[in-house]
Design a protein around this motif. Structure first.
Motif, PDB file in Angstrom:
ATOM      1  N   ALA A  86       0.880  -1.136  -0.021  1.00 45.51           N
ATOM      2  CA  ALA A  86       0.017  -0.032   0.011  1.00 45.51           C
ATOM      3  C   ALA A  86       0.855   1.005  -0.112  1.00 45.51           C
ATOM      4  N   PHE A  87       0.278   2.454  -0.547  1.00 50.06           N
ATOM      5  CA  PHE A  87       1.300   3.600  -0.537  1.00 50.06           C
ATOM      6  C   PHE A  87       1.664   3.917   0.837  1.00 50.06           C
ATOM      7  N   TYR A  88       0.914   3.899   2.026  1.00 51.25           N
ATOM      8  CA  TYR A  88       1.456   4.264   3.135  1.00 51.25           C
ATOM      9  C   TYR A  88       2.731   3.330   3.623  1.00 51.25           C
ATOM     10  N   GLN A  89       2.747   2.196   3.083  1.00 50.23           N
ATOM     11  CA  GLN A  89       3.751   1.392   3.294  1.00 50.23           C
ATOM     12  C   GLN A  89       4.949   1.708   2.650  1.00 50.23           C
ATOM     13  N   VAL A  90       4.726   2.099   1.420  1.00 54.22           N
ATOM     14  CA  VAL A  90       5.942   2.518   0.505  1.00 54.22           C
ATOM     15  C   VAL A  90       6.507   4.067   1.372  1.00 54.22           C
ATOM     16  N   LEU A  91       5.608   4.834   1.625  1.00 56.91           N
ATOM     17  CA  LEU A  91       6.072   6.162   2.274  1.00 56.91           C
ATOM     18  C   LEU A  91       6.866   5.650   3.722  1.00 56.91           C
ATOM     19  N   LEU A  92       6.425   4.871   4.662  1.00 53.97           N
ATOM     20  CA  LEU A  92       6.827   4.353   5.642  1.00 53.97           C
ATOM     21  C   LEU A  92       8.528   3.843   5.431  1.00 53.97           C
ATOM     22  N   ARG A  93       8.465   3.112   4.374  1.00 58.82           N
ATOM     23  CA  ARG A  93       9.768   2.286   3.970  1.00 58.82           C
ATOM     24  C   ARG A  93      10.812   3.585   3.522  1.00 58.82           C
ATOM     25  N   SER A  94      10.114   4.490   2.811  1.00 58.78           N
ATOM     26  CA  SER A  94      11.071   5.481   2.383  1.00 58.78           C
ATOM     27  C   SER A  94      11.688   6.340   3.563  1.00 58.78           C
ATOM     28  N   LEU A  95      10.581   6.593   4.489  1.00 60.32           N
ATOM     29  CA  LEU A  95      10.907   7.345   5.536  1.00 60.32           C
ATOM     30  C   LEU A  95      12.089   6.822   6.563  1.00 60.32           C
ATOM     31  N   LEU A  96      11.709   5.478   6.667  1.00 59.42           N
ATOM     32  CA  LEU A  96      12.854   4.866   7.623  1.00 59.42           C
ATOM     33  C   LEU A  96      13.961   4.462   6.889  1.00 59.42           C
ATOM     34  N   ARG A  97      14.251   4.548   5.839  1.00 56.40           N
ATOM     35  CA  ARG A  97      15.546   4.528   4.926  1.00 56.40           C
ATOM     36  C   ARG A  97      16.365   5.954   5.405  1.00 56.40           C
ATOM     37  N   LEU A  98      15.807   6.758   5.753  1.00 57.91           N
ATOM     38  CA  LEU A  98      16.560   8.021   6.166  1.00 57.91           C
ATOM     39  C   LEU A  98      17.403   7.808   7.646  1.00 57.91           C
ATOM     40  N   THR A  99      16.873   6.945   8.342  1.00 58.85           N
ATOM     41  CA  THR A  99      17.370   6.851   9.535  1.00 58.85           C
ATOM     42  C   THR A  99      18.938   6.004   9.770  1.00 58.85           C
ATOM     43  N   PHE A 100      19.734   6.530  10.345  1.00 57.38           N
ATOM     44  CA  PHE A 100      21.253   5.816  10.288  1.00 57.38           C
ATOM     45  C   PHE A 100      21.147   4.468  10.851  1.00 57.38           C
ATOM     46  N   ILE A 101      19.973   3.921  11.813  1.00 58.51           N
ATOM     47  CA  ILE A 101      20.112   2.865  12.549  1.00 58.51           C
ATOM     48  C   ILE A 101      19.373   1.748  11.576  1.00 58.51           C
ATOM     49  N   ASP A 102      18.959   2.155  10.613  1.00 52.05           N
ATOM     50  CA  ASP A 102      17.880   1.196   9.557  1.00 52.05           C
ATOM     51  C   ASP A 102      18.859  -0.048   9.355  1.00 52.05           C
ATOM     52  N   MET A 103      20.010  -0.089   8.926  1.00 55.04           N
ATOM     53  CA  MET A 103      20.931  -1.121   8.578  1.00 55.04           C
ATOM     54  C   MET A 103      21.074  -2.035   9.630  1.00 55.04           C
ATOM     55  N   PHE A 104      21.292  -1.554  10.777  1.00 54.88           N
ATOM     56  CA  PHE A 104      21.763  -2.515  12.048  1.00 54.88           C
ATOM     57  C   PHE A 104      20.843  -3.589  12.410  1.00 54.88           C
ATOM     58  N   PHE A 105      19.613  -3.246  11.979  1.00 49.92           N
ATOM     59  CA  PHE A 105      18.592  -4.235  12.470  1.00 49.92           C
ATOM     60  C   PHE A 105      18.448  -5.651  11.586  1.00 49.92           C
ATOM     61  N   ILE A 106      19.363  -5.634  10.601  1.00 48.88           N
ATOM     62  CA  ILE A 106      19.657  -6.915   9.851  1.00 48.88           C
ATOM     63  C   ILE A 106      20.171  -8.142  10.862  1.00 48.88           C
ATOM     64  N   ILE A 107      20.841  -7.723  11.611  1.00 43.74           N
ATOM     65  CA  ILE A 107      21.615  -8.566  12.541  1.00 43.74           C
ATOM     66  C   ILE A 107      20.316  -9.137  13.687  1.00 43.74           C
ATOM     67  N   ILE A 108      19.103  -8.491  13.893  1.00 46.62           N
ATOM     68  CA  ILE A 108      18.114  -8.666  14.652  1.00 46.62           C
ATOM     69  C   ILE A 108      16.987  -9.562  14.007  1.00 46.62           C
ATOM     70  N   PHE A 109      16.542  -8.978  12.983  1.00 51.12           N
ATOM     71  CA  PHE A 109      15.327  -9.465  12.458  1.00 51.12           C
ATOM     72  C   PHE A 109      15.631 -10.176  11.006  1.00 51.12           C
ATOM     73  N   ASP A 110      16.663 -10.256  10.569  1.00 48.90           N
ATOM     74  CA  ASP A 110      17.408 -10.576   9.328  1.00 48.90           C
ATOM     75  C   ASP A 110      16.921  -9.824   8.129  1.00 48.90           C
ATOM     76  N   ARG A 111      16.592  -8.656   8.595  1.00 48.50           N
ATOM     77  CA  ARG A 111      16.199  -7.732   7.437  1.00 48.50           C
ATOM     78  C   ARG A 111      16.105  -6.210   8.093  1.00 48.50           C
ATOM     79  N   PRO A 112      16.400  -5.149   7.205  1.00 48.37           N
ATOM     80  CA  PRO A 112      16.608  -3.973   7.618  1.00 48.37           C
ATOM     81  C   PRO A 112      15.079  -3.467   8.324  1.00 48.37           C
ATOM     82  N   LEU A 113      15.365  -2.314   9.234  1.00 45.36           N
ATOM     83  CA  LEU A 113      14.158  -1.930   9.652  1.00 45.36           C
ATOM     84  C   LEU A 113      13.186  -1.374   8.917  1.00 45.36           C
TER      85      LEU A 113
END
Length: 125
Positions: A86-113
């Motif tokens: 859904a469009f709100y999911q795409v907006l949320l994905r795009s917004l969360l990409r701007l956070t510095f900590i996004d990539m570090f969640f791969i260790i916890i969830f096996d996927r980015p934040l």
């Protein structure tokens, strides 16, 4: 619906970041032209780069379901049911990409934040 691994995600990230940086750099240089010749206000590069990240991913994933990096690696974004997000999911994905900590969640969830919180997955096309 096979979720992709880290290798495909690295290809996606690399290709998309290079394209975003080139577009942002072009806009930055265009602004510098106006700064130099017309005394417009100067804006640093990051003020072009970060909004371009948001716009780039929002437009490509909302309308095509994949970015150029995902086209290259033959992957796409899907929600948990295997449908277009859904469009709100795409907006949320795009917004969360701007956070510095996004990539570090791969260790916890096996996927980015941005995948975890938006309830989307990158899968094989």
């Amino acid at each position: 619906m096979n979720e992709v691994g880290i290798g495909s995600r690295v290809i996606n990230f690399s290709v998309d970041t290079i394209l975003i940086a080139l577009i942002a750099y072009g806009l930055y240089k265009w602004n510098n032209f106006y700064v130099y010749y017309w005394q417009h206000k100067f804006y640093p590069f990051y003020l072009f780069f970060y909004p371009m990240v948001f716009i780039y991913y929002t437009l490509f994933e909302a309308f095509a379901g994949r970015s150029p990096g995902k086209w290259l690696s033959i992957t796409r974004v899907r929600n948990l049911k295997g449908e277009r997000p859904a469009f709100y999911q795409v907006l949320l994905r795009s917004l969360l990409r701007l956070t510095f900590i996004d990539m570090f969640f791969i260790i916890i969830f096996d996927r980015p934040l941005h995948d975890q919180l938006s309830k989307t997955r990158v899968v094989e096309a």
